[in-house]
Design a protein around this motif. Structure first.
Motif, PDB file in Angstrom:
ATOM      1  N   LEU A  50       0.861  -1.208   0.000  1.00  0.00           N
ATOM      2  CA  LEU A  50       0.000   0.000   0.000  1.00  0.00           C
ATOM      3  C   LEU A  50       0.886   1.243   0.000  1.00  0.00           C
ATOM      4  CD1 LEU A  50      -2.975  -0.750   2.388  1.00  0.00           C
ATOM      5  CD2 LEU A  50      -2.992  -0.367  -0.061  1.00  0.00           C
ATOM      6  N   ARG A  54       0.635   4.070  -2.766  1.00  0.00           N
ATOM      7  CA  ARG A  54       0.160   5.433  -2.423  1.00  0.00           C
ATOM      8  C   ARG A  54       1.237   6.471  -2.688  1.00  0.00           C
ATOM      9  NH1 ARG A  54      -3.025   3.535   2.949  1.00  0.00           N
ATOM     10  NH2 ARG A  54      -4.909   2.832   1.877  1.00  0.00           N
ATOM     11  N   GLU A 123      -9.132  10.496   4.197  1.00  0.00           N
ATOM     12  CA  GLU A 123      -7.904   9.744   4.510  1.00  0.00           C
ATOM     13  C   GLU A 123      -7.553   8.823   3.338  1.00  0.00           C
ATOM     14  OE1 GLU A 123      -9.711  10.790   6.845  1.00  0.00           O
ATOM     15  OE2 GLU A 123      -8.086  11.694   7.988  1.00  0.00           O
ATOM     16  N   ARG A 186      -2.821   0.320   7.343  1.00  0.00           N
ATOM     17  CA  ARG A 186      -3.700  -0.790   7.747  1.00  0.00           C
ATOM     18  C   ARG A 186      -4.819  -0.942   6.720  1.00  0.00           C
ATOM     19  NH1 ARG A 186      -3.649   1.704  12.602  1.00  0.00           N
ATOM     20  NH2 ARG A 186      -2.495   0.734  14.308  1.00  0.00           N
ATOM     21  N   ALA A 187      -5.288  -2.181   6.584  1.00  0.00           N
ATOM     22  CA  ALA A 187      -6.506  -2.401   5.756  1.00  0.00           C
ATOM     23  C   ALA A 187      -7.695  -2.393   6.714  1.00  0.00           C
ATOM     24  CB  ALA A 187      -6.418  -3.742   5.053  1.00  0.00           C
ATOM     25  N   MET A 188      -8.854  -2.181   6.195  1.00  0.00           N
ATOM     26  CA  MET A 188     -10.112  -2.284   6.941  1.00  0.00           C
ATOM     27  C   MET A 188     -10.098  -1.431   8.203  1.00  0.00           C
ATOM     28  SD  MET A 188     -11.856  -4.566   5.305  1.00  0.00           S
ATOM     29  CE  MET A 188     -13.107  -5.052   6.476  1.00  0.00           C
ATOM     30  N   SER A 189      -9.409  -0.257   8.189  1.00  0.00           N
ATOM     31  CA  SER A 189      -9.428   0.529   9.440  1.00  0.00           C
ATOM     32  C   SER A 189     -10.488   1.598   9.268  1.00  0.00           C
ATOM     33  CB  SER A 189      -8.074   1.188   9.656  1.00  0.00           C
ATOM     34  OG  SER A 189      -8.011   2.316   8.828  1.00  0.00           O
TER      35      SER A 189
ATOM     36  N   VAL C  30     -12.201  -1.846   0.656  1.00  0.00           N
ATOM     37  CA  VAL C  30     -11.606  -2.653   1.748  1.00  0.00           C
ATOM     38  C   VAL C  30     -10.337  -1.979   2.257  1.00  0.00           C
ATOM     39  CG1 VAL C  30     -10.330  -4.770   2.155  1.00  0.00           C
ATOM     40  CG2 VAL C  30     -12.587  -4.850   1.041  1.00  0.00           C
ATOM     41  N   LEU C  31      -9.467  -1.551   1.350  1.00  0.00           N
ATOM     42  CA  LEU C  31      -8.135  -1.140   1.813  1.00  0.00           C
ATOM     43  C   LEU C  31      -8.129   0.301   2.306  1.00  0.00           C
ATOM     44  CD1 LEU C  31      -5.915  -2.783  -0.920  1.00  0.00           C
ATOM     45  CD2 LEU C  31      -6.436  -3.561   1.389  1.00  0.00           C
ATOM     46  N   GLY C  32      -9.015   1.124   1.797  1.00  0.00           N
ATOM     47  CA  GLY C  32      -8.930   2.544   2.153  1.00  0.00           C
ATOM     48  C   GLY C  32      -9.332   2.774   3.604  1.00  0.00           C
ATOM     49  N   PRO C  33      -8.542   3.550   4.349  1.00  0.00           N
ATOM     50  CA  PRO C  33      -8.937   3.882   5.736  1.00  0.00           C
ATOM     51  C   PRO C  33     -10.113   4.846   5.702  1.00  0.00           C
ATOM     52  CG  PRO C  33      -6.983   5.112   5.129  1.00  0.00           C
ATOM     53  CD  PRO C  33      -7.298   4.222   3.966  1.00  0.00           C
TER      54      PRO C  33
END
Lengths: 219, 220, 126, 406
Positions: A50, A54, A123, A186-189, C30-33
């Motif tokens: 990631l 990014r 975010e 992090r994923a799924m945050s 899924v991956l995006g905060p």
């Protein structure tokens, strides 16, 4: 590697260190030494992937106000092309922007606007203070100018210079990219701020952990 | 060349002209406040003078004109106001507003000046004569607090409405900021132990790098 | 099966695009905060608090323009396949029939265009 | 229902205009076309702009207050940041004001250098404006050509003054640095390329059907109404009024330069654009004449009461050290008085109203930014036009936040 890296603090004297995520030995930034050992193998690779994705596709929100805008144009135009670093696409809506570039002086009347734009950015977001006025108020030490944008919003990278040469801007972007690469993604945050009054359906979706299909169809 | 303008004004409005002088080639005529609009109206509409372009309305606060101490910026007091009203005597007249007129066809210019006392800071507005006077008068009001009677909407133009005081007055300290958004107050890292908003003498180690207001979770 | 074989590449294409789109969609969610805050929910208007209500009633001429576009756009959609097949139809002796068929189709729409023109819906005076 | 009980079938009822309510839109400060410093609260009826209220002050950095607390010499860097697209023109304007107060004349070579640097700066300003007009109407390539031309000129300015944008190059009684060796050939070498790129932008935009439709006939202002609004510079000359300070009151060595003043006819956005394009070519002519007539000699006067002594003297002799110390610590003791000096900035007449009380610091400086009155006429220019026309009009008046809000 470039020599402006922070000196590496050996975590425990001469005990051999933990294997590094990417890059050779002396590029561990001080901040991330302890962190890497604590997260598991899968998260580490996902965070690396990631981070790489990014850092190479930063969409910037150019919050341009003053003379630094002229150097911003040069950094965007053909000769010092910022597109080589993947950060070329200016998005003028905070919803689609990753990097808030504060280009130029922030005066006191501008602070509510800056705060609002920063808060409305989704975010993951980073902030680059482009030029001395955004970093520390520059030589406008008077009643009208905020002494640095970091008095209003947290800033990640400070690019000095009044206005900075385009090469300095690209160097600032490089430093930001290194930071993103070594950050933990992090994923799924997901977090919901307490003051958000969600409608009933959204609340139901958030609280109950439902089957995968349920989540997919958003029931 | 435009000494004639001053004589013209003197001859047309003998009782209005308080004084007039010429310095380095600029002609300035000081006029009484009551017939300011009349004089400027004449200067604008009279074909002989034809001063159609109002370049600028400038305001000056003469509070410390005599007593301003010499010395470069380094010696200037940073936090204390430049002039302490209680201890030092008042200066009269305190402000003056100067209207800078120019004629494109005749290539001559004239500056009309009005002097104001500190307790009665009112000047008749000339927005009826020049449309550009609207913003200039709002600028002088915003910076010096000079009331322009008859101005369509005399509000602050550069500063924000919540700003108290008039910044370009000599008794307004340079660094007195009135923040709109609650600013994170940390001492001036760049200027070291000097008197910054956060107080003086904080050693470098305790200053932080602008990260104090970020909760660590967002910076995982 | 052989008459289907020319369609295999299209099938593969649809498959790839389908997988790609859903993958991007799912990965993004899924991956995006996500940090949902109150300000983020409000509309963005260049950094200023929003003024005026967004649901003000617009003038009807915008809706008319959209409607006219759809009408004449669908017409051109029908003309494309006709144009592609005209040569083969001519080969089978149906050329002239197809030509006049399309002419009548366009004539009815031209009638519509004349009506709209005379009605004045085309003069878009702001 | 009519009294006969039948529904009132007024045949034109269907045709009646449905009442619509105007919508207020906020083109806020942080908007690409608003150059980041103007909030425009626009009330729209459908697409037509019914009313617009500009709100400025988002880049007010306290120029006057800061300059009242710096010496005459320290105010120079503040003047670069007024119209930051053509900084040398601001420096020259301010320094001529101080020299007028002192009653001092710079050296001959310094006059020529100032005109040369000023004209290069003017070309950069017009290139940026034309690039921005093209960019915001969708012609991204013209923006890139204009930026490339500006980069070439900025390299020359960097070689001449040391910095690309914020040069702080003039000094009281002269200029800071002379032309480095070989600089003239460099400049003569790059000027044809700059003109070639400008012609490229010209061919791409000036007769471009879309561009002409978008800019011809909008934002029209008549001559005397423009004067009433306080217009000067390209926006005033676009209406046909011939007022250019370099011709009306030739200062410095402009009287020895031979150049024309392009005039527009209709005073609309298209004329303002074409005028700036033509002024680039006139400035190019001035630059060449400056290079030809450049006299040798010192670049700053030798009067140590106002000009900093050369470094060799400062480290070599006691008088040099004393002069340098007095000038830096207490500033130049400029004789008391009030003066208004005006030069032709890139957007119009740039005036400095300077008041001195004989001490080392200026007592009061107020800048007449040419963009300030022009921006005050913005609601008048855009009323009645479509929202899409607002962008080219705003670009053609070339509002620079620094000079409008000081």
């Amino acid at each position: 590697m470039s020599d402006h890296r922070l000196p590496v603090l050996k975590p425990e004297g001469n005990v051999p260190e933990s294997p590094r995520i990417g890059g050779d030995e002396n590029t561990i930034p001080v901040l991330a030494t302890r962190l890497e050992e604590s997260i598991g193998f899968f998260e580490k690779n996902l965070s690396n992937a990631l981070g790489w994705a990014r850092k190479n596709s930063i969409f910037q929100y150019p919050f341009v106000t003053a003379c630094c805008g002229m150097e911003y144009m040069s950094a965007m135009a053909g000769r010092y092309d910022i597109a080589r670093f993947g950060a070329e696409f200016p998005r003028f809506s905070p919803r689609q922007a990753d990097l808030l570039m504060i280009v130029g002086t922030i005066n006191v009347k501008q602070t509510p606007v800056l705060k609002r734009v920063y808060d409305q950015m989704t975010e993951p977001k980073w902030v680059m203070a482009f030029g001395v006025c955004a970093s520390s108020g520059g030589f406008y030490d008077n009643y009208a100018t905020v002494q640095g944008a970091d008095r209003v919003i947290p800033v990640d990278v400070y690019v000095p210079g009044c206005p900075p040469r385009p090469e300095q801007v690209l160097d600032g972007l490089k430093i930001l990219q290194d930071k993103i690469q070594h950050q933990r993604h992090r994923a799924m945050s997901k977090e919901v701020a307490p003051d958000v009054h969600l409608d009933v359906a959204a609340q139901r979706r958030l609280q109950k952990n439902r089957s995968f299909l349920g989540k997919l169809l958003g029931k | 060349m435009s000494q004639a303008l001053i004589d013209l004004v003197r001859e047309k409005f003998p009782e209005a002209v308080v004084s007039s002088h010429s310095h380095r080639g600029d002609e300035v005529v000081t006029v009484r406040r009551e017939n300011l609009v009349e004089v400027i109206g004449f200067l604008r509409n009279d074909p002989q003078t034809d001063l159609k372009l109002l370049r600028q309305i400038a305001g000056v606060d003469l509070l410390t004109y005599k007593t301003e101490m010499t010395g470069g910026a380094a010696l200037a007091s940073i936090e204390a106001p430049a002039y302490d009203m209680q201890r030092k005597p008042r200066v009269e007249p305190r402000y003056y507003v100067s209207y800078n007129l120019y004629s494109i066809t005749k290539h001559h210019s004239l500056r009309v000046r009005v002097e104001l006392r500190s307790d009665d800071v009112k000047v008749p507005s000339i927005t009826s004569l020049y449309r550009t006077a609207d913003w200039w008068e709002r600028y002088v009001y915003d910076m010096f607090g000079v009331e322009f009677t008859g101005h369509p909407n005399l509000t602050r133009i550069l500063m924000y409405p919540e700003f108290q005081g008039f910044p370009l007055r000599k008794d307004y300290p340079v660094r007195k900021r009135q923040p709109l958004v609650p600013e994170l107050d940390f001492p001036d890292l760049v200027r070291g132990p000097g008197p910054g908003p956060g107080g003086a003498g904080v050693p470098m180690s305790q200053t932080h790098v602008g990260r104090q207001n970020v909760d660590p979770s967002t910076y995982d | 099966m052989d008459y289907l074989s020319p369609y295999i590449p299209i099938l593969v294409l649809l498959l790839i695009t389908g997988v790609l789109c859903t993958a991007i969609g799912v990965l993004a969610t899924v991956l995006g905060p996500k940090r949902i805050t109150a300000i983020k929910e409000t509309a963005f208007e260049c950094g200023s608090p929003t003024t005026g209500d967004p649901h003000a009633r617009h003038s009807v001429k915008f809706y008319l323009v959209a409607l006219l576009f759809i009408v004449f756009d669908i017409e051109s959609v029908f003309i494309y396949p006709w144009g592609a097949l005209l040569r083969d139809l001519h080969g089978e002796g149906l050329g002239w029939f197809a030509y006049f068929e399309m002419l009548s189709f366009m004539a009815t729409l031209a009638l519509g265009l004349v009506y709209v023109w005379r009605k004045g819906a085309l003069e878009f005076n702001l | 229902m009519t009294e006969s009980g039948l529904p009132d079938t007024d045949p034109l009822a269907l045709e009646a205009e449905i009442p619509t309510s105007p919508m207020t839109v906020n083109l806020g400060p942080s908007h690409p076309a608003m150059h980041g410093t103007v909030r425009l609260v626009v009330t729209l009826d459908g697409e037509t702009i019914v009313e617009a209220i500009p709100e400025i002050g988002f880049l007010h950095r306290g120029f006057s207050k800061s300059s009242e607390n710096s010496t005459w010499h320290q105010v120079l860097p503040y003047t670069d940041r007024l119209n930051y697209v053509s900084p040398i023109l601001n420096n020259t304007g301010y320094i001529m004001g101080v020299e007028k107060l002192i009653g001092l004349k710079p050296t001959e070579r310094a006059e020529y250098l100032r005109v040369l640097g000023g004209e290069i700066s003017r070309i950069c300003d017009h290139l940026t404006c034309i690039g921005a007009i093209g960019l915001e109407l969708g012609a991204f390539t013209t923006f890139l050509y204009a930026m490339e031309a500006r980069e070439l000129l900025w390299d020359r300015i960097a070689e001449l003054c040391g910095a690309r944008v914020t040069v702080s190059w003039t000094r009281i009684g002269g200029v800071a640095t002379d032309m480095p060796a070989g600089w003239e050939e460099h400049l003569r070498g790059c000027l044809p390329r700059v003109l070639e790129l400008t012609n490229e932008v010209d061919t791409l935009l000036t007769r471009n059907r879309i561009f002409v439709d978008r800019t011809r006939g909008i934002g029209v202002l008549s001559g005397d109404e423009a004067i009433d609004w306080g217009f000067t510079g390209p926006c005033l000359r676009a209406t046909g009024v011939n007022y250019d300070v370099r011709k009306a009151h030739p200062y410095s060595v402009y009287d020895r330069m031979d150049f024309e003043i392009p005039l527009g006819t209709r005073g609309d956005t298209y004329d303002r654009y074409v005028l700036r394009l033509e002024e680039i070519r006139q400035s190019h002519r001035i630059i060449l004449q400056c290079l030809d007539q450049m006299p040798p000699g010192p670049i700053i006067i030798d009067d140590w009461r106002y000009a900093l002594p050369p470094k060799k003297e400062v480290f070599g002799s006691i008088e040099g050290v004393m002069a340098h110390f007095k000038l830096i610590m207490e500033g130049m003791q400029v004789p008391a008085g009030e003066v208004y000096v005006y030069t032709e900035g890139a957007n119009g007449e740039l005036g400095f109203h300077i008041v001195s009380n004989g001490k080392g610091k200026p007592y009061a400086i107020q800048v007449r930014g040419p963009g300030f009155p022009i921006l005050s006429a913005l609601p008048r220019l855009i009323k009645g036009h479509a929202v899409a026309d607002l962008i080219p009009i705003f670009d053609s008046i070339n509002m620079i936040g620094g000079e409008v809000e000081q």
